[in-house]
Design an enzyme around this catalytic site. Structure first.
Site, PDB file in Angstrom:
ATOM      1  CE  LYS A  35     -79.122  -8.964 -71.061  1.00 21.19           C
ATOM      2  NZ  LYS A  35     -79.427  -9.727 -72.455  1.00 21.19           N
ATOM      3  CG  ASP A  62     -80.380  -7.311 -74.639  1.00 19.96           C
ATOM      4  OD1 ASP A  62     -80.040  -6.441 -75.654  1.00 19.96           O
ATOM      5  OD2 ASP A  62     -79.501  -8.343 -74.474  1.00 19.96           O
ATOM      6  CE  LYS A  64     -76.976  -6.869 -77.502  1.00 22.56           C
ATOM      7  NZ  LYS A  64     -77.901  -7.809 -76.666  1.00 22.56           N
ATOM      8  CG  ASP A  67     -84.933  -2.208 -89.218  1.00 19.80           C
ATOM      9  OD1 ASP A  67     -85.041  -1.700 -90.407  1.00 19.80           O
ATOM     10  OD2 ASP A  67     -85.497  -3.394 -89.030  1.00 19.80           O
ATOM     11  CB  THR A 121     -68.881  -7.490 -74.065  1.00 21.03           C
ATOM     12  OG1 THR A 121     -70.175  -8.306 -73.868  1.00 21.03           O
ATOM     13  CG2 THR A 121     -69.219  -6.251 -73.355  1.00 21.03           C
ATOM     14  NE  ARG A 211     -73.027 -17.159 -71.167  1.00 16.53           N
ATOM     15  CZ  ARG A 211     -72.615 -17.070 -72.387  1.00 16.53           C
ATOM     16  NH1 ARG A 211     -72.352 -18.011 -73.102  1.00 16.53           N
ATOM     17  NH2 ARG A 211     -71.929 -15.920 -72.658  1.00 16.53           N
TER      18      ARG A 211
HETATM   19  O1  LIG Z   1     -76.898  -5.414 -74.702  1.00 19.55           O
HETATM   20  C1  LIG Z   1     -76.516  -6.479 -74.030  1.00 19.55           C
HETATM   21  O2  LIG Z   1     -77.077  -6.918 -73.049  1.00 19.55           O
HETATM   22  C2  LIG Z   1     -75.439  -7.077 -74.367  1.00 19.55           C
HETATM   23  C3  LIG Z   1     -74.382  -6.541 -74.925  1.00 19.55           C
HETATM   24  C4  LIG Z   1     -72.954  -6.893 -75.114  1.00 19.55           C
HETATM   25  O3  LIG Z   1     -72.393  -6.065 -75.774  1.00 19.55           O
HETATM   26  N1  LIG Z   1     -72.562  -8.219 -74.832  1.00 19.55           N
HETATM   27  C5  LIG Z   1     -73.580  -8.812 -74.039  1.00 19.55           C
HETATM   28  O4  LIG Z   1     -73.191  -9.907 -73.559  1.00 19.55           O
HETATM   29  N2  LIG Z   1     -74.847  -8.527 -73.927  1.00 19.55           N
HETATM   30  C6  LIG Z   1     -75.690  -9.473 -73.302  1.00 19.55           C
HETATM   31  O5  LIG Z   1     -75.453  -9.704 -71.964  1.00 19.55           O
HETATM   32  C7  LIG Z   1     -75.615 -10.862 -71.614  1.00 19.55           C
HETATM   33  C8  LIG Z   1     -74.450 -11.454 -70.995  1.00 19.55           C
HETATM   34  O6  LIG Z   1     -74.632 -12.773 -70.548  1.00 19.55           O
HETATM   35  P1  LIG Z   1     -73.432 -13.648 -69.980  1.00 19.55           P
HETATM   36  O7  LIG Z   1     -72.165 -13.590 -70.888  1.00 19.55           O
HETATM   37  O8  LIG Z   1     -74.135 -15.149 -69.875  1.00 19.55           O
HETATM   38  O9  LIG Z   1     -73.019 -13.101 -68.879  1.00 19.55           O
HETATM   39  C9  LIG Z   1     -76.179 -11.649 -72.838  1.00 19.55           C
HETATM   40  O10 LIG Z   1     -77.760 -11.647 -72.582  1.00 19.55           O
HETATM   41  C10 LIG Z   1     -75.754 -10.781 -73.786  1.00 19.55           C
HETATM   42  O11 LIG Z   1     -76.678 -10.835 -74.900  1.00 19.55           O
END
Ligand SMILES: O=C(O)c1cc(=O)[nH]c(=O)n1[C@@H]1O[C@H](COP(=O)(O)O)[C@@H](O)[C@H]1O
Length: 233
Positions: A35, A62, A64, A67, A121, A211
């Site tokens: 991603k 990603d 998002k 607009d 999330t 992470r």
């Molecule tokens: O669209 C996403 O990927 C995304 C949506 C969401 O609701 N929450 C979310 O954490 N993400 C993405 O998912 C990844 C989570 O990363 P970690 O929290 O490091 O595992 C990040 O790159 C966020 O930008």
């Protein structure tokens, strides 16, 4: 370890192309999808996306998008031409925006999966309440239904909502779930979290993990151990 149709999408939240490519060289397309999000895309741009696609990876772009309908429609069309596997918009951009995005991809020779973010999330009920919105258990299904009605391919949600959404939206509607935390790893800024095993059991199609893998001392071993824990399910 080779995995058919890997469920894990590694979030390459790196500062620059060199770090992202170094990670991509350590793993392989049979082990994970990748991603590219706002940090890496802002640093390294479309060229990096094309390099990852060129190395055989299925890439989730990603960004998002959120607009006016025309702007989002043109943005997803350009994303499709980078050869990405999946692209996302915010469901809260509304029906007209999602329909425009969906229409814009019709006729694209390499149409990526188009999915919509429901409720991030990182957010909990209190975050939504102060914006005048109902709790995730209400708001996420509402936005997922809207995305389904707009003929999108799926949504981004927490794995905590996966069981309900699979019943509501059907088995073909893809559930992409970030906020995945193996036991013992720090939640950080994520609120609605679940372990990889529980997420898969709840019905998640793809697990987005950043992470816990990228900041691990041995990212490849961590990725492989998560795969091993999923293999039994
Ligand atoms: O669209 C996403 O990927 C995304 C949506 C969401 O609701 N929450 C979310 O954490 N993400 C993405 O998912 C990844 C989570 O990363 P970690 O929290 O490091 O595992 C990040 O790159 C966020 O930008």
């Amino acid at each position: 370890m080779t995995v058919h149709d890997p469920k894990i999408i590694v979030a390459l939240d790196f500062h620059d192309a060199a770090a992202a490519l170094a990670f991509a060289d350590k793993v392989n397309p049979a082990l994970c999808r990748l991603k590219v999000g706002k940090e890496l895309f802002t640093a390294a741009g479309p060229a990096l996306v094309e390099q990852l696609v060129g190395r055989g990876y299925e890439v989730f772009l990603d960004l998002k998008f959120h607009d006016i309908p025309n702007t989002v429609a043109q943005a997803v069309k350009v994303a499709a031409r980078l050869g990405v596997w999946m692209v996302n918009v915010h469901a809260s951009g509304g029906r007209k925006m999602m329909l425009a995005a969906r229409d814009a991809l019709d006729g694209e020779p390499n149409r990526p999966l188009l999915i919509a973010v429901t409720v991030l999330t990182s957010m909990d009920g209190a975050d939504l309440a102060e914006m005048g919105m109902p709790e995730p258990a209400v708001q996420v299904p509402l936005l997922a239904r809207l995305a389904l009605e707009c003929d999108l391919d799926g949504v981004v949600c927490s794995a905590q909502e996966a069981f309900v959404l699979k019943k509501l939206c059907g088995s073909d509607f893809k559930l992409v779930t970030p906020g995945i935390r193996p036991l013992g790893s720090a939640a950080g800024d994520q609120s609605r979290v679940m372990t990889p095993e529980a997420a898969l059991e709840a019905g998640a199609d793809y697990l987005v993990i950043g992470r816990p893998i990228t900041q691990s001392a041995d990212p490849v071993a961590t990725l492989q151990s998560i795969h091993a824990s999923l293999a039994a399910i």
